[in-house]
Scaffold this motif. Sequence first.
Motif, PDB file in Angstrom:
ATOM      1  N   ARG A 154       0.844  -1.205   0.000  1.00 46.81           N
ATOM      2  CA  ARG A 154       0.000   0.000   0.000  1.00 46.81           C
ATOM      3  C   ARG A 154       0.866   1.236   0.000  1.00 46.81           C
ATOM      4  O   ARG A 154       1.844   1.316   0.752  1.00 46.81           O
ATOM      5  CB  ARG A 154      -0.915  -0.003   1.230  1.00 46.81           C
ATOM      6  CG  ARG A 154      -1.870   1.188   1.267  1.00 46.81           C
ATOM      7  CD  ARG A 154      -2.865   1.084   2.394  1.00 46.81           C
ATOM      8  NE  ARG A 154      -3.756  -0.057   2.202  1.00 46.81           N
ATOM      9  CZ  ARG A 154      -4.635  -0.480   3.114  1.00 46.81           C
ATOM     10  NH1 ARG A 154      -4.730   0.141   4.281  1.00 46.81           N
ATOM     11  NH2 ARG A 154      -5.412  -1.520   2.867  1.00 46.81           N
ATOM     12  N   VAL A 171       0.637   5.342   0.686  1.00 46.75           N
ATOM     13  CA  VAL A 171      -0.231   6.283   1.399  1.00 46.75           C
ATOM     14  C   VAL A 171       0.428   7.654   1.441  1.00 46.75           C
ATOM     15  O   VAL A 171       1.638   7.761   1.668  1.00 46.75           O
ATOM     16  CB  VAL A 171      -0.461   5.805   2.860  1.00 46.75           C
ATOM     17  CG1 VAL A 171      -1.213   6.841   3.672  1.00 46.75           C
ATOM     18  CG2 VAL A 171      -1.200   4.476   2.891  1.00 46.75           C
ATOM     19  N   ASN A 179      -0.326  10.964   3.655  1.00 46.45           N
ATOM     20  CA  ASN A 179      -1.104  11.660   4.679  1.00 46.45           C
ATOM     21  C   ASN A 179      -0.955  13.158   4.441  1.00 46.45           C
ATOM     22  O   ASN A 179       0.155  13.654   4.251  1.00 46.45           O
ATOM     23  CB  ASN A 179      -0.594  11.300   6.072  1.00 46.45           C
ATOM     24  CG  ASN A 179      -0.795   9.824   6.399  1.00 46.45           C
ATOM     25  OD1 ASN A 179      -1.776   9.215   5.949  1.00 46.45           O
ATOM     26  ND2 ASN A 179       0.109   9.245   7.151  1.00 46.45           N
ATOM     27  N   TRP A 226      -9.112  -2.256   5.388  1.00 50.40           N
ATOM     28  CA  TRP A 226      -9.637  -1.077   4.719  1.00 50.40           C
ATOM     29  C   TRP A 226     -11.102  -0.936   5.092  1.00 50.40           C
ATOM     30  O   TRP A 226     -11.785  -1.958   5.173  1.00 50.40           O
ATOM     31  CB  TRP A 226      -9.476  -1.214   3.183  1.00 50.40           C
ATOM     32  CG  TRP A 226      -9.859   0.040   2.477  1.00 50.40           C
ATOM     33  CD1 TRP A 226     -11.059   0.318   1.883  1.00 50.40           C
ATOM     34  CD2 TRP A 226      -9.036   1.198   2.315  1.00 50.40           C
ATOM     35  NE1 TRP A 226     -11.033   1.584   1.373  1.00 50.40           N
ATOM     36  CE2 TRP A 226      -9.813   2.140   1.617  1.00 50.40           C
ATOM     37  CE3 TRP A 226      -7.748   1.525   2.698  1.00 50.40           C
ATOM     38  CZ2 TRP A 226      -9.309   3.406   1.303  1.00 50.40           C
ATOM     39  CZ3 TRP A 226      -7.262   2.770   2.371  1.00 50.40           C
ATOM     40  CH2 TRP A 226      -8.044   3.694   1.681  1.00 50.40           C
ATOM     41  N   PRO A 227     -11.666   0.228   5.352  1.00 51.44           N
ATOM     42  CA  PRO A 227     -11.017   1.532   5.250  1.00 51.44           C
ATOM     43  C   PRO A 227     -10.264   1.901   6.518  1.00 51.44           C
ATOM     44  O   PRO A 227     -10.349   1.187   7.519  1.00 51.44           O
ATOM     45  CB  PRO A 227     -12.224   2.465   5.064  1.00 51.44           C
ATOM     46  CG  PRO A 227     -13.319   1.809   5.855  1.00 51.44           C
ATOM     47  CD  PRO A 227     -13.093   0.326   5.690  1.00 51.44           C
ATOM     48  N   PRO A 228      -9.532   3.032   6.487  1.00 53.31           N
ATOM     49  CA  PRO A 228      -8.849   3.515   7.700  1.00 53.31           C
ATOM     50  C   PRO A 228      -9.876   3.844   8.772  1.00 53.31           C
ATOM     51  O   PRO A 228     -10.943   4.376   8.481  1.00 53.31           O
ATOM     52  CB  PRO A 228      -8.140   4.786   7.222  1.00 53.31           C
ATOM     53  CG  PRO A 228      -8.107   4.691   5.742  1.00 53.31           C
ATOM     54  CD  PRO A 228      -9.308   3.896   5.334  1.00 53.31           C
ATOM     55  N   PHE A 229      -9.556   3.530  10.000  1.00 54.69           N
ATOM     56  CA  PHE A 229     -10.471   3.811  11.108  1.00 54.69           C
ATOM     57  C   PHE A 229     -10.330   5.267  11.560  1.00 54.69           C
ATOM     58  O   PHE A 229      -9.262   5.864  11.394  1.00 54.69           O
ATOM     59  CB  PHE A 229     -10.147   2.902  12.286  1.00 54.69           C
ATOM     60  CG  PHE A 229     -10.423   1.462  11.978  1.00 54.69           C
ATOM     61  CD1 PHE A 229     -11.722   0.995  11.866  1.00 54.69           C
ATOM     62  CD2 PHE A 229      -9.374   0.588  11.768  1.00 54.69           C
ATOM     63  CE1 PHE A 229     -11.973  -0.343  11.570  1.00 54.69           C
ATOM     64  CE2 PHE A 229      -9.622  -0.744  11.463  1.00 54.69           C
ATOM     65  CZ  PHE A 229     -10.926  -1.205  11.354  1.00 54.69           C
TER      66      PHE A 229
END
Length: 116
Positions: A82, A84, A86, A110-113
């Motif tokens: 993955r 990413v 941010n 997935w998805p991000p919490f």
Amino acid sequence: MDCPFCRIVTGDDTADELYRDEYAVAFRDINPQTPVHLLVIPRRHIASLAEVSDGEVHLLGHLQVIAAQLAEQLDLARDGYRCVINCGRHGGQTVHHFHLHLLAGRAMGWPPFPRS
Ligand code: AMP
Ligand code: ZN
């Protein structure tokens, strides 16, 4: 200079570097979140994805190609990985020098919490 990633670029700080060229550097994250966790950064200081301009389209693509090539070299591509970016406070960005995370070595959800 108070940017930790600029200090890695200039060599004032060391990192576990895997790749360097005229435009980019890649090194291992100091606090890995997965068995393999690399950061790919531009040598030029760009604070975040929100700061990039049309003139940096090629640079952004270059950073992603480096991530894909490193994944191939480290034999991560078969199982997958993955990437990413941010951006900003809600995105969880803590270092304000653009960086692409390459995360690999275990399956990820997935998805991000939401942040607890
Ligand atoms: P972000 O939260 O997206 O801004 O990610 C910043 C990342 O940089 C975090 O995963 C940190 O562990 C990592 N980091 C901070 N300082 C260093 C450093 N000197 N060398 C390697 N990784 C670092
Ligand atoms: Zn910087």
